[in-house]
Motif scaffolding. Structure first.
Motif, PDB file in Angstrom:
ATOM      1  N   ASP A 108     -13.398   1.507  63.385  1.00  0.00           N
ATOM      2  CA  ASP A 108     -13.904   2.470  62.406  1.00  0.00           C
ATOM      3  C   ASP A 108     -13.377   3.882  62.668  1.00  0.00           C
ATOM      4  O   ASP A 108     -13.093   4.619  61.717  1.00  0.00           O
ATOM      5  N   VAL A 109     -13.225   4.247  63.924  1.00  0.00           N
ATOM      6  CA  VAL A 109     -12.663   5.566  64.248  1.00  0.00           C
ATOM      7  C   VAL A 109     -11.225   5.663  63.738  1.00  0.00           C
ATOM      8  O   VAL A 109     -10.822   6.669  63.139  1.00  0.00           O
ATOM      9  N   VAL A 110     -10.453   4.610  63.947  1.00  0.00           N
ATOM     10  CA  VAL A 110      -9.064   4.619  63.479  1.00  0.00           C
ATOM     11  C   VAL A 110      -9.002   4.643  61.950  1.00  0.00           C
ATOM     12  O   VAL A 110      -8.202   5.381  61.364  1.00  0.00           O
ATOM     13  N   LEU A 111      -9.844   3.853  61.285  1.00  0.00           N
ATOM     14  CA  LEU A 111      -9.858   3.864  59.817  1.00  0.00           C
ATOM     15  C   LEU A 111     -10.239   5.241  59.271  1.00  0.00           C
ATOM     16  O   LEU A 111      -9.591   5.756  58.350  1.00  0.00           O
ATOM     17  N   ASN A 112     -11.278   5.837  59.824  1.00  0.00           N
ATOM     18  CA  ASN A 112     -11.688   7.164  59.353  1.00  0.00           C
ATOM     19  C   ASN A 112     -10.675   8.234  59.739  1.00  0.00           C
ATOM     20  O   ASN A 112     -10.464   9.186  58.985  1.00  0.00           O
ATOM     21  N   GLY A 113     -10.039   8.081  60.891  1.00  0.00           N
ATOM     22  CA  GLY A 113      -8.967   9.003  61.265  1.00  0.00           C
ATOM     23  C   GLY A 113      -7.807   8.932  60.277  1.00  0.00           C
ATOM     24  O   GLY A 113      -7.227   9.956  59.909  1.00  0.00           O
ATOM     25  N   GLY A 114      -7.483   7.724  59.832  1.00  0.00           N
ATOM     26  CA  GLY A 114      -6.436   7.565  58.819  1.00  0.00           C
ATOM     27  C   GLY A 114      -6.819   8.223  57.502  1.00  0.00           C
ATOM     28  O   GLY A 114      -5.981   8.825  56.834  1.00  0.00           O
ATOM     29  N   ARG A 115      -8.073   8.122  57.141  1.00  0.00           N
ATOM     30  CA  ARG A 115      -8.538   8.781  55.911  1.00  0.00           C
ATOM     31  C   ARG A 115      -8.443  10.298  56.038  1.00  0.00           C
ATOM     32  O   ARG A 115      -8.057  10.988  55.088  1.00  0.00           O
ATOM     33  N   ILE A 116      -8.799  10.817  57.200  1.00  0.00           N
ATOM     34  CA  ILE A 116      -8.724  12.264  57.422  1.00  0.00           C
ATOM     35  C   ILE A 116      -7.274  12.730  57.380  1.00  0.00           C
ATOM     36  O   ILE A 116      -6.953  13.730  56.722  1.00  0.00           O
TER      37      ILE A 116
END
Length: 113
Positions: A58-66
């Motif tokens: 989830d951190v990587v997915l949200n980091g990609g969104r950011i």
């Protein structure tokens, strides 16, 4: 496929169509991604680290969104021509296709092929 309509013409109709198609087809991508995460956990026999793997995913997915949002803001401020935004939409829209390719490679590794 849903982003192709936005690449040609941005209007309320194409935005509505994009929203509908995205809502229908994004689960096919996210379910496969979540399933692969659990398969990696099971294959590595690290069930005690299950929560850490899920948090990292989830951190990587949200980091990609950011990062994607920051790139979009930079493009909007750097270029006055909005055709760059259409190219960016196509690039971002192809991300699930690229991810699906790598997920299929991961499936082969997990099966020992």
């Amino acid at each position: 496929m849903s982003v192709i309509g936005l690449a040609f013409k941005v209007s309320y109709g194409t935005l509505f169509l994009y929203t509908i198609l995205d809502a229908i087809f994004i689960p096919f991508f996210t379910i496969q991604l979540s399933s692969s995460t659990f398969n990696v956990i099971s294959k590595a026999h690290e069930e005690d680290l299950r929560i850490e793997y899920i948090i990292n995913k989830d951190v990587v997915l949200n980091g990609g969104r950011i990062i994607s949002s920051i790139i979009l803001l930079i493009l909007l401020t750097a270029f006055k021509d909005f055709t760059i935004i259409k190219v960016y939409f196509l690039f971002i829209g192809s991300a699930p296709i690229a991810s699906g390719y790598f997920l299929s490679k991961l499936k082969g590794v997990l099966e020992g092929k």
